[in-house]
Every structure is written in structure tokens, then in C-alpha cells.
Design a protein around this motif. Structure first.
Motif, mmCIF file in Angstrom:
data_model
loop_
_atom_site.group_PDB
_atom_site.id
_atom_site.type_symbol
_atom_site.label_atom_id
_atom_site.label_comp_id
_atom_site.label_asym_id
_atom_site.label_seq_id
_atom_site.Cartn_x
_atom_site.Cartn_y
_atom_site.Cartn_z
ATOM 1 N N THR A 147 -5.189 -0.652 -13.411
ATOM 2 C CA THR A 147 -4.451 -0.045 -12.300
ATOM 3 C C THR A 147 -4.453 1.477 -12.401
ATOM 4 N N TYR A 185 -1.865 5.237 -2.229
ATOM 5 C CA TYR A 185 -2.664 5.025 -1.024
ATOM 6 C C TYR A 185 -1.797 5.161 0.233
ATOM 7 N N ALA A 203 -7.953 2.593 -11.400
ATOM 8 C CA ALA A 203 -8.060 2.527 -9.938
ATOM 9 C C ALA A 203 -7.310 3.691 -9.296
ATOM 10 N N GLN A 204 -6.168 4.039 -9.849
ATOM 11 C CA GLN A 204 -5.395 5.165 -9.335
ATOM 12 C C GLN A 204 -6.203 6.460 -9.406
ATOM 13 N N ASN A 224 1.159 1.775 -9.089
ATOM 14 C CA ASN A 224 0.289 2.855 -9.546
ATOM 15 C C ASN A 224 -0.754 3.282 -8.516
ATOM 16 N N THR A 225 -1.264 2.320 -7.770
ATOM 17 C CA THR A 225 -2.389 2.610 -6.879
ATOM 18 C C THR A 225 -2.045 2.493 -5.399
#
Length: 233
Positions: free
Chosen positions: A151, A112, A154-155, A107-108
Motif C-alpha cells: 500500500t 487519490y 502504491a501510494q 494510504n492510497t
């Protein structure tokens, strides 16, 4: 960017497929990332201008190699839609930490890595789009979402940080949260007693993602939350 190349992760039978079809209809050449080669081949057969790439986005090495291949074969990516999702349900006492870590990678961290690889060309072009699809777990932590909500939150926060960095360079970052039960076969079975308008249609979700990707620069949206009219919120 003269060519319109869109990369979509998490191309499943519901939202992912609908997003691919909507962007293909909009004149994009679409790179589809998923783990199921048969599904990708089936979609590519029916949707003109789509290309399937088997990829596990949680694996950094594989993901990097796949993004490089997409750019070599199709050209610079002008629009990234991160739709892949890793999920698990249970309290923090029930779900093992390794599950949380894997969901974070999907997810994150995948977002990135992809943004770091794709954003430089967008900056150089003075335009581009990066969109993440999510849900209300990005805004709240319910008791059975301990290995999922952190998550997605954070995403969303990562994407907000990216929006503040890339916006001045003409790159539009947005988050589309879907507060709904999406209309796919397994949810129809699970919620068999619900009427049609209980569900969010994948094609309608895809339409909103496409809309956010094409907002005029004078009215960009970062947070977009969509839900069926009868959803309790």
C-alpha cells in the motif's frame, strides 16, 4: 492563491502534530484531519490558525464531505500533506486480506480522492503542493510487511504519476520517506536502551516536509529519504 491553506491528515501526537505546528508557524491556516476529536481540540487550542476536523480518511463519503467543508470554511487548499497511515505487520500467510484492503484505503485511495477534489483549484491557480509522508516500505517488501508495504509502494507510485501530470501546471508533488524510529512516547518505551540520536525528531521531520513544500521551481524534489545519521541502510 492569496490565502495559504494547508490540509494535514493523520494528525497524531508525533509527526502529524509537528507538521501542523510548522506550517502554522509559516503563516498557513491549517486544517487538521484525524479521528480523535480531543487531540484535535488540544492542538487547536495551542497552535494559532489551526482547525480540527474529525474524519476517517478510509471512508470516501466522509472524506469528501470533510474536504468540501474545509474549502467552504477556510478557502481553497494550497497545500495537502497526506500523513495518515494504516499499518499492520505479519507475513501474507498471517494477515487477513481485509487488513491489506483497509490499509490501501487509508494510504492510497484517500490520497487519490483528496487529490482529485483539491487539484483542480491548484491547477487553476498555477501553484500548489501535494506531499505524502512514507517510509522505506514504499521501496521494498520485507517478509512481515505484506499488508503494509504494497500500500505504501502504491501510494508513492500514485504520487509520482500525479507529479508528472500536475508538475507542468505548477503543482509540486513530493514524497518524503522517513527511514527511522520516530521519537514519540511509545517508541521511547520500546527502545528504552537507545540514545537520543537513535530517534528522528518529529519537529525535524516537519522541517523537511516544509522545506520540500517550498522548494524553488528550478529545483523540485520528488523522492526525499531522511534518516538519523547512525541509521543502518
Amino acid at each position: 492563491m492569496t490565502e495559504k491553506i494547508c490540509l494535514v491528515t493523520g494528525v497524531g501526537p508525533g509527526t502529524g502534530k509537528a507538521i501542523v505546528e510548522r506550517f502554522a508557524d509559516g503563516g498557513y491556516t491549517v486544517a487538521m484531519l484525524a479521528r480523535d476529536s480531543d487531540r484535535l481540540a488540544s492542538i487547536a487550542k495551542d497552535a494559532k490558525g489551526t482547525h480540527g476536523y474529525v474524519c476517517d480518511v478510509s471512508n470516501e463519503e466522509t472524506l469528501t464531505a470533510t474536504i468540501t467543508r474545509v474549502q467552504e470554511e477556510l478557502g481553497p487548499v494550497s497545500c495537502l500533506i497526506h500523513n495518515a497511515v494504516g499499518g499492520a505487520f505479519g507475513s501474507f500467510l498471517e494477515v487477513e486480506p481485509e487488513v491489506l484492503e483497509q490499509n490501501f484505503r487509508i494510504n492510497t485511495l484517500a490520497l487519490y480522492h483528496m487529490a482529485r477534489q483539491l487539484a483542480p483549484a491548484m491547477i487553476a491557480a498555477g501553484e500548489g503542493v501535494i506531499i505524502g509522508t512514507g517510509n522505506t516500505s514504499a521501496y521494498r517488501g520485507k517478509d512481515k510487511f505484506a499488508a503494509f508495504a504494497p500500500t505504501k509502494a502504491a501510494q508513492r507510485i500514485l504520487l509520482e504519476s500525479m507529479a508528472r501530470t500536475l508538475g507542468p501546471d505548477g503543482v509540486h508533488c513530493g514524497y518524503v520517506a522517513i527511514d527511522a524510529v520516530i521519537d514519540v512516547p511509545w517508541t521511547r518505551e520500546t527502545f528504552a536502551d537507545q540514545p537520543d540520536d537513535f530517534f528522528a525528531k518529529p519537529e525535524d521531520i516537519a522541517g523537511e516536509v516544509y522545506h520540500v513544500a517550498h522548494q524553488p521551481r528550478s529545483t523540485w524534489t520528488f523522492d526525499t529519504v531522511i534518516r538519523p545519521f547512525g541509521e543502518n541502510w
